[in-house]
Design an enzyme around this catalytic site. Structure first.
Site, PDB file in Angstrom:
ATOM      1  N   HIS A 245     -63.044  26.691 -16.025  1.00 14.56           N
ATOM      2  CA  HIS A 245     -61.921  27.408 -16.626  1.00 14.56           C
ATOM      3  C   HIS A 245     -60.691  27.406 -15.705  1.00 14.56           C
ATOM      4  O   HIS A 245     -60.807  27.484 -14.481  1.00 14.56           O
ATOM      5  CB  HIS A 245     -62.321  28.838 -16.974  1.00 14.56           C
ATOM      6  CG  HIS A 245     -63.225  28.927 -18.166  1.00 14.56           C
ATOM      7  ND1 HIS A 245     -63.933  30.057 -18.500  1.00 14.56           N
ATOM      8  CD2 HIS A 245     -63.537  27.995 -19.115  1.00 14.56           C
ATOM      9  CE1 HIS A 245     -64.635  29.830 -19.592  1.00 14.56           C
ATOM     10  NE2 HIS A 245     -64.413  28.592 -19.983  1.00 14.56           N
TER      11      HIS A 245
ATOM     12  N   ASP B 136     -68.081  33.926 -13.300  1.00 12.23           N
ATOM     13  CA  ASP B 136     -68.016  34.756 -14.506  1.00 12.23           C
ATOM     14  C   ASP B 136     -69.370  34.900 -15.193  1.00 12.23           C
ATOM     15  O   ASP B 136     -69.428  35.214 -16.389  1.00 12.23           O
ATOM     16  CB  ASP B 136     -67.019  34.148 -15.499  1.00 12.23           C
ATOM     17  CG  ASP B 136     -65.573  34.324 -15.072  1.00 12.23           C
ATOM     18  OD1 ASP B 136     -65.332  34.928 -14.012  1.00 12.23           O
ATOM     19  OD2 ASP B 136     -64.678  33.845 -15.799  1.00 12.23           O
TER      20      ASP B 136
ATOM     21  N   HIS C 208     -66.938  27.152 -12.089  1.00  5.10           N
ATOM     22  CA  HIS C 208     -66.911  26.576 -13.438  1.00  5.10           C
ATOM     23  C   HIS C 208     -65.516  26.060 -13.728  1.00  5.10           C
ATOM     24  O   HIS C 208     -64.599  26.201 -12.915  1.00  5.10           O
ATOM     25  CB  HIS C 208     -67.391  27.578 -14.493  1.00  5.10           C
ATOM     26  CG  HIS C 208     -66.554  28.813 -14.643  1.00  5.10           C
ATOM     27  ND1 HIS C 208     -66.450  29.768 -13.649  1.00  5.10           N
ATOM     28  CD2 HIS C 208     -65.782  29.267 -15.677  1.00  5.10           C
ATOM     29  CE1 HIS C 208     -65.669  30.748 -14.069  1.00  5.10           C
ATOM     30  NE2 HIS C 208     -65.242  30.463 -15.280  1.00  5.10           N
TER      31      HIS C 208
ATOM     32  N   HIS D 213     -71.842  31.106 -19.741  1.00  2.72           N
ATOM     33  CA  HIS D 213     -70.401  31.292 -19.889  1.00  2.72           C
ATOM     34  C   HIS D 213     -69.751  29.926 -20.110  1.00  2.72           C
ATOM     35  O   HIS D 213     -68.920  29.766 -21.000  1.00  2.72           O
ATOM     36  CB  HIS D 213     -69.855  31.964 -18.628  1.00  2.72           C
ATOM     37  CG  HIS D 213     -68.392  32.279 -18.681  1.00  2.72           C
ATOM     38  ND1 HIS D 213     -67.866  33.202 -19.566  1.00  2.72           N
ATOM     39  CD2 HIS D 213     -67.336  31.806 -17.955  1.00  2.72           C
ATOM     40  CE1 HIS D 213     -66.549  33.279 -19.386  1.00  2.72           C
ATOM     41  NE2 HIS D 213     -66.202  32.432 -18.417  1.00  2.72           N
TER      42      HIS D 213
ATOM     43  N   ASP E 180     -58.464  29.518 -14.894  1.00  4.33           N
ATOM     44  CA  ASP E 180     -58.234  30.618 -13.953  1.00  4.33           C
ATOM     45  C   ASP E 180     -59.210  30.576 -12.778  1.00  4.33           C
ATOM     46  O   ASP E 180     -59.221  31.487 -11.945  1.00  4.33           O
ATOM     47  CB  ASP E 180     -58.284  31.975 -14.655  1.00  4.33           C
ATOM     48  CG  ASP E 180     -59.646  32.295 -15.254  1.00  4.33           C
ATOM     49  OD1 ASP E 180     -60.329  31.369 -15.729  1.00  4.33           O
ATOM     50  OD2 ASP E 180     -60.029  33.481 -15.246  1.00  4.33           O
ATOM     51  N   HIS E 181     -59.977  29.489 -12.689  1.00  7.96           N
ATOM     52  CA  HIS E 181     -60.872  29.273 -11.556  1.00  7.96           C
ATOM     53  C   HIS E 181     -60.619  27.933 -10.858  1.00  7.96           C
ATOM     54  O   HIS E 181     -61.076  27.737  -9.735  1.00  7.96           O
ATOM     55  CB  HIS E 181     -62.337  29.351 -12.008  1.00  7.96           C
ATOM     56  CG  HIS E 181     -62.725  30.723 -12.461  1.00  7.96           C
ATOM     57  ND1 HIS E 181     -63.444  31.591 -11.679  1.00  7.96           N
ATOM     58  CD2 HIS E 181     -62.461  31.388 -13.614  1.00  7.96           C
ATOM     59  CE1 HIS E 181     -63.610  32.735 -12.329  1.00  7.96           C
ATOM     60  NE2 HIS E 181     -63.023  32.631 -13.504  1.00  7.96           N
TER      61      HIS E 181
ATOM     62  N   HIS F  24     -63.872  38.868 -11.450  1.00  7.69           N
ATOM     63  CA  HIS F  24     -62.866  39.665 -12.154  1.00  7.69           C
ATOM     64  C   HIS F  24     -63.093  41.154 -11.925  1.00  7.69           C
ATOM     65  O   HIS F  24     -64.227  41.604 -11.723  1.00  7.69           O
ATOM     66  CB  HIS F  24     -62.923  39.398 -13.664  1.00  7.69           C
ATOM     67  CG  HIS F  24     -62.451  38.040 -14.067  1.00  7.69           C
ATOM     68  ND1 HIS F  24     -61.134  37.745 -14.348  1.00  7.69           N
ATOM     69  CD2 HIS F  24     -63.141  36.881 -14.235  1.00  7.69           C
ATOM     70  CE1 HIS F  24     -61.026  36.470 -14.683  1.00  7.69           C
ATOM     71  NE2 HIS F  24     -62.230  35.923 -14.615  1.00  7.69           N
TER      72      HIS F  24
END
Length: 311
Positions: A110, A189, A108, A170, A112-113, A227
């Site tokens: 975001h 996530d 996805h 998400h 942090d990905h 995570h």
């Protein structure tokens, strides 16, 4: 239906639809059709390495609580990283294993990905970035994306095939990568050990449908979530499912593992069906706690998620 995608054909910048269409067949004119393919062959090319089938998986921490995963086909040398939270740990892991990065698989949009996409692509010539088609910003949502994928598309890493599963909730376009022959799924996530992702771009019914797809897989499937949230999730799970003996036993195991600095990822479908409240809205115990006997599963899921948001 598959078409060959060689390194020589990997676009550095977006190519016009006519150019790509000549190289691989289109299946349906969805969003950004110039960048979709029903299936394609990707060129051969704290933690440990796990081997269920042919594919080797190297898991390691990034940032504060993220995990990243290197997937390696020893037959062809093809190596993918699932999401790019942080470049330095990924580069270190590649160097330690002696693997060359050939592909990035994003779940996805975001940061942090996807934050390391463009730097890794620059450092590794020919690296192909693959990401979800359905994000709200479309093709622009995934930095450096070469190919967009969605439900039932196939991604072939050397000799190993993954099926793409749409799991929105998400984010609007979130996908998971399922490797049936390896009994592994990389869920980003969407699903966590004893938890699930926040609903930033979806409604409870959407997320419950997504999770239902995942938990319908064989019980022995290893679930790689992105995570290390397990201990916090466990504390909430006990609050809504206090009479679940399997959950109580798992919480004790997780507490011990985290004291020793051990990861609690991957989990399995079997474990989540037994202990994850977001996979068990039909549970008598959870319904008893919530006072929701007779409610639809979606309503129970929604109330469980609402409580977790405030926990």
């Amino acid at each position: 239906m598959r078409a060959l995608l060689s390194r020589a054909l990997v676009p550095v910048a977006r190519r016009p639809a006519s150019c790509l269409a000549a190289r691989r067949p289109l299946i349906a004119p969805r969003a950004d059709p110039a960048h979709r393919s029903r299936g394609f062959v990707l060129p051969g090319s704290a933690s440990g390495v796990s081997r269920t089938g042919a594919m080797q998986v190297h898991q390691f921490p990034c940032l504060t609580d993220n995990y990243s995963f290197l997937l390696h086909d020893p037959t062809t040398g093809a190596t993918a990283v699932v999401d790019t939270p942080e470049v330095a740990p990924i580069e270190k892991a590649l160097l330690e294993r002696g693997w060359k990065l050939t592909h990035i698989l994003n779940t996805h949009w975001h940061a942090d990905h996807t934050g390391g996409n463009e730097e890794l692509k620059r450092k590794h010539a020919g690296c192909v970035v693959i990401g979800p088609r359905g994000e709200r910003r479309g093709y622009a949502a995934i930095p450096g994306m070469d190919i967009s994928v969605g439900q039932d598309d196939t991604v072939t890493l050397g000799s190993i095939v993954a099926t793409v599963i749409d799991v929105p909730g998400h984010t609007a376009g979130h996908v998971a990568y399922h490797f049936p022959s390896e009994q592994k799924i990389f869920v980003g996530d969407t699903l966590f050990a004893m938890g699930c992702g926040r609903l930033f771009e979806g409604k409870p019914a959407t997320m419950w449908r997504s999770i239902s797809k995942i938990i319908a897989l064989p019980s022995e499937t290893a679930v790689y979530c992105a995570h290390e949230y397990t201990l916090a999730n466990a504390k909430f799970a006990i609050s809504v499912d206090p009479t679940n003996e399997a959950l109580a036993a798992r919480v004790a195991e997780v507490e011990e593992a985290r004291k020793e600095g051990k990861p609690t990822v991957p989990t399995t479908i079997e474990k989540e069906l037994a202990t994850n409240p977001f996979c068990r809205p039909d549970s008598f115990g959870i319904r008893e706690t919530l006072g929701m006997h007779g409610a639809e599963d979606t309503a129970v899921f929604a109330e469980t998620r609402r409580r977790k948001d405030k926990f």
